[in-house]
Design an enzyme around this catalytic site. Structure first.
Site, mmCIF file in Angstrom:
data_model
loop_
_atom_site.group_PDB
_atom_site.id
_atom_site.type_symbol
_atom_site.label_atom_id
_atom_site.label_comp_id
_atom_site.label_asym_id
_atom_site.label_seq_id
_atom_site.Cartn_x
_atom_site.Cartn_y
_atom_site.Cartn_z
ATOM 1 N N LYS A 1 31.786 -21.149 7.221
ATOM 2 C CA LYS A 1 31.102 -20.376 5.916
ATOM 3 C C LYS A 1 29.793 -20.801 5.652
ATOM 4 O O LYS A 1 28.969 -20.265 5.388
ATOM 5 C CB LYS A 1 32.152 -20.568 4.638
ATOM 6 C CG LYS A 1 33.463 -19.990 4.948
ATOM 7 C CD LYS A 1 33.396 -18.433 4.790
ATOM 8 C CE LYS A 1 34.687 -17.775 5.244
ATOM 9 N NZ LYS A 1 34.467 -16.369 5.777
ATOM 10 N N SER B 1 32.846 -18.856 0.534
ATOM 11 C CA SER B 1 34.098 -19.458 -0.121
ATOM 12 C C SER B 1 33.569 -20.736 -0.999
ATOM 13 O O SER B 1 32.481 -21.183 -0.590
ATOM 14 C CB SER B 1 35.130 -19.968 0.978
ATOM 15 O OG SER B 1 35.900 -20.968 0.357
ATOM 16 N N TYR C 1 36.829 -24.286 9.738
ATOM 17 C CA TYR C 1 36.801 -23.122 8.607
ATOM 18 C C TYR C 1 35.716 -23.058 7.944
ATOM 19 O O TYR C 1 34.897 -22.172 7.663
ATOM 20 C CB TYR C 1 38.143 -22.765 8.268
ATOM 21 C CG TYR C 1 38.046 -21.870 7.163
ATOM 22 C CD1 TYR C 1 37.954 -20.513 6.934
ATOM 23 C CD2 TYR C 1 38.065 -22.528 5.811
ATOM 24 C CE1 TYR C 1 37.563 -19.908 6.169
ATOM 25 C CE2 TYR C 1 37.797 -21.524 4.429
ATOM 26 C CZ TYR C 1 37.855 -20.174 4.946
ATOM 27 O OH TYR C 1 37.762 -19.326 3.761
HETATM 28 C C1 UD1 Z 1 42.603 -22.657 0.601
HETATM 29 C C2 UD1 Z 1 41.743 -23.523 1.612
HETATM 30 C C3 UD1 Z 1 40.388 -22.849 1.411
HETATM 31 C C4 UD1 Z 1 40.243 -21.373 1.502
HETATM 32 C C5 UD1 Z 1 41.432 -20.983 0.416
HETATM 33 C C6 UD1 Z 1 41.578 -19.405 0.489
HETATM 34 C C7 UD1 Z 1 42.635 -25.691 2.315
HETATM 35 C C8 UD1 Z 1 42.271 -27.040 1.946
HETATM 36 N N1 UD1 Z 1 41.917 -24.877 1.517
HETATM 37 O O1 UD1 Z 1 42.237 -23.247 -0.612
HETATM 38 O O2 UD1 Z 1 39.338 -23.507 2.182
HETATM 39 O O3 UD1 Z 1 39.223 -20.786 1.145
HETATM 40 O O4 UD1 Z 1 42.861 -21.359 0.595
HETATM 41 O O5 UD1 Z 1 42.215 -18.971 -0.404
HETATM 42 O O6 UD1 Z 1 43.560 -25.048 2.783
HETATM 43 N N2 UD1 Z 1 49.825 -25.915 -3.203
HETATM 44 C C9 UD1 Z 1 51.176 -26.685 -3.339
HETATM 45 N N3 UD1 Z 1 52.060 -26.128 -2.579
HETATM 46 C C10 UD1 Z 1 51.762 -25.228 -1.643
HETATM 47 C C11 UD1 Z 1 50.498 -24.731 -1.418
HETATM 48 C C12 UD1 Z 1 49.590 -25.081 -2.126
HETATM 49 O O7 UD1 Z 1 51.213 -27.384 -4.266
HETATM 50 O O8 UD1 Z 1 52.754 -25.006 -0.786
HETATM 51 C C13 UD1 Z 1 48.449 -26.327 -4.168
HETATM 52 C C14 UD1 Z 1 47.481 -27.002 -3.429
HETATM 53 O O9 UD1 Z 1 47.536 -28.333 -3.355
HETATM 54 C C15 UD1 Z 1 46.209 -26.731 -4.128
HETATM 55 C C16 UD1 Z 1 46.639 -25.459 -4.700
HETATM 56 O O10 UD1 Z 1 48.135 -25.169 -4.741
HETATM 57 O O11 UD1 Z 1 46.076 -27.628 -5.337
HETATM 58 C C17 UD1 Z 1 46.087 -24.228 -4.178
HETATM 59 O O12 UD1 Z 1 46.294 -24.128 -2.753
HETATM 60 P P1 UD1 Z 1 46.111 -22.998 -1.803
HETATM 61 O O13 UD1 Z 1 46.700 -21.819 -2.335
HETATM 62 O O14 UD1 Z 1 46.320 -23.521 -0.233
HETATM 63 O O15 UD1 Z 1 44.415 -22.828 -1.950
HETATM 64 P P2 UD1 Z 1 43.383 -24.083 -1.612
HETATM 65 O O16 UD1 Z 1 43.689 -25.220 -0.946
HETATM 66 O O17 UD1 Z 1 42.586 -24.177 -3.035
#
Ligand code: UD1
Length: 338
Positions: free
Chosen positions: A154, A125, A150
């Site tokens: 990795k 990842s 997690y």
């Molecule tokens: C997350 C994991 C990462 C994992 C990946 C798998 C965390 C901190 N990281 O990445 O380790 O490999 O998923 O796909 O959990 N967001 C919102 N509202 C929401 C959900 C997300 O604003 O309800 C934003 C988050 O702040 C981020 C972006 O959307 O900026 C993507 O979030 P997400 O899909 O959870 O992925 P990651 O955090 O990048």
């Protein structure tokens, strides 16, 4: 040629099984169905028209793995997806994560070490980079201290494979560092099936649009980015699945330059949360109910891949746009709720 896909009923696993079958590989899946369902096999078969072998067991059962490899001694490649992936849960249950993600990896490698040759693809990842100092992120960027158990699994996984490949030349391995996989197969026969409240952005968006969630919270709008929201590299799961197949072929054909290689798998383009919402509104032709909320702990500001290495050495690049990916995710959400 027979390929083992662990976690082959999961989100990325199932899409990879389709691409393997499309290329003529015979697929054997091991999955414990802890976060997936045997029904996924039907979806795979509807796409490819091909059968596969499915064995339901938990990879923590070391004796079963040993016995499995005895029965399937003609397996030439392994794509290892089976793992736990919820960041928050890993903080609560670190030992479960180390057992599921690290111990099982060791058990599989132990079996491969006895073979005359074996090709191994590992799901890593972009989380290993943490907040990288430079963007886009190349494979040479330093691995940062993991933010969660997690993420640590990795990093440890990569180290275990690297050390193993040094002393067992029969094992050739590639770790693929995924950026943010999204979307679903364009047929809507398979896709992501998050259990409970989705933690990831895209399933939360599609569930809000379909009426399962009231409102999306955008986690923070004062990051140092163009619109203040976080930037990620969202890659269509079918593009990601294809990257696994070309990586495997590279090993099977002996085109690797070292016995352990690492590749970024992303689109190379960063999109902010607000850009994702805009794109989703366009492809779904509806307004999304969202609000700006507090930052989420542990989120990094921006991450997107430099994909030059995968482009040049794997001859692979992502083909789908953000619109395509979101459109397929929306089609899937509509299908599973209908
Ligand atoms: C997350 C994991 C990462 C994992 C990946 C798998 C965390 C901190 N990281 O990445 O380790 O490999 O998923 O796909 O959990 N967001 C919102 N509202 C929401 C959900 C997300 O604003 O309800 C934003 C988050 O702040 C981020 C972006 O959307 O900026 C993507 O979030 P997400 O899909 O959870 O992925 P990651 O955090 O990048």
């Amino acid at each position: 040629m027979k390929i083992l896909v662990t976690g082959g009923l999961g989100f990325i696993g199932s899409h990879t099984v389709v691409e393997l079958q499309n290329k003529g590989y015979e697929v054997v899946i091991i999955d414990n169905c802890s976060n997936s369902s045997p029904d996924v096999i039907k979806g795979i078969r509807n796409i490819t028209g091909k059968d596969l072998i499915f064995e339901k067991f938990d990879l923590r059962e070391k004796d079963k793995i040993k016995e499995f490899f005895k029965r399937h001694n003609d397996i030439e490649g392994v794509i290892h997806f089976a793992a736990s992936k919820a960041v928050g849960e890993s903080v609560e249950k670190p030992l479960l994560y180390y057992e599921n993600n690290v111990s099982t990896l060791v058990y599989i490698l132990q079996q491969l070490a006895d073979k005359t040759s074996a090709s191994f693809i590992f799901s890593s990842s972009c989380t290993v980079y943490g907040q990288a100092d430079e963007l886009p992120i190349t494979e040479d960027a330093p691995v940062k201290v993991a933010e969660s158990p997690y993420g640590n699994t990795k990093q440890i996984g990569e180290e275990i494979i690297r050390d193993t490949c040094k002393v067992y030349p029969a094992i050739k391995a590639i770790a693929l560092r995924y950026f943010n996989p999204i979307g679903a197969h364009p047929s809507a026969e398979i896709g992501e099936l998050p259990i409970g409240v989705p933690q990831n952005l895209i399933p939360f968006i599609t569930q809000t649009a379909i009426g399962l969630r009231e409102q999306l919270s955008v986690f923070g709008d004062d990051y140092p980015t163009t619109d203040g929201t976080c930037i990620r590299d969202y890659i269509h799961v079918v593009d990601l699945a294809k990257a696994h197949v070309v990586a495997l072929q590279r090993l099977l054909e002996g085109k690797n330059t070292s016995n352990y290689e690492v590749f970024n798998v992303g689109t190379g383009t960063g999109s902010s949360v607000l850009e994702v919402i805009q794109s989703f509104e366009k492809v779904s032709d509806q307004k999304l109910n969202y609000k700006i909320a507090e930052k989420r702990e542990g989120d990094i500001t921006a991450a997107y891949a430099d994909t030059t290495k995968a482009n040049n050495e794997l001859g692979w690049s992502a083909k789908s746009s953000l619109d395509d990916s979101l459109s397929s995710a929306w089609k899937w959400e509509q299908k599973i709720r209908s």
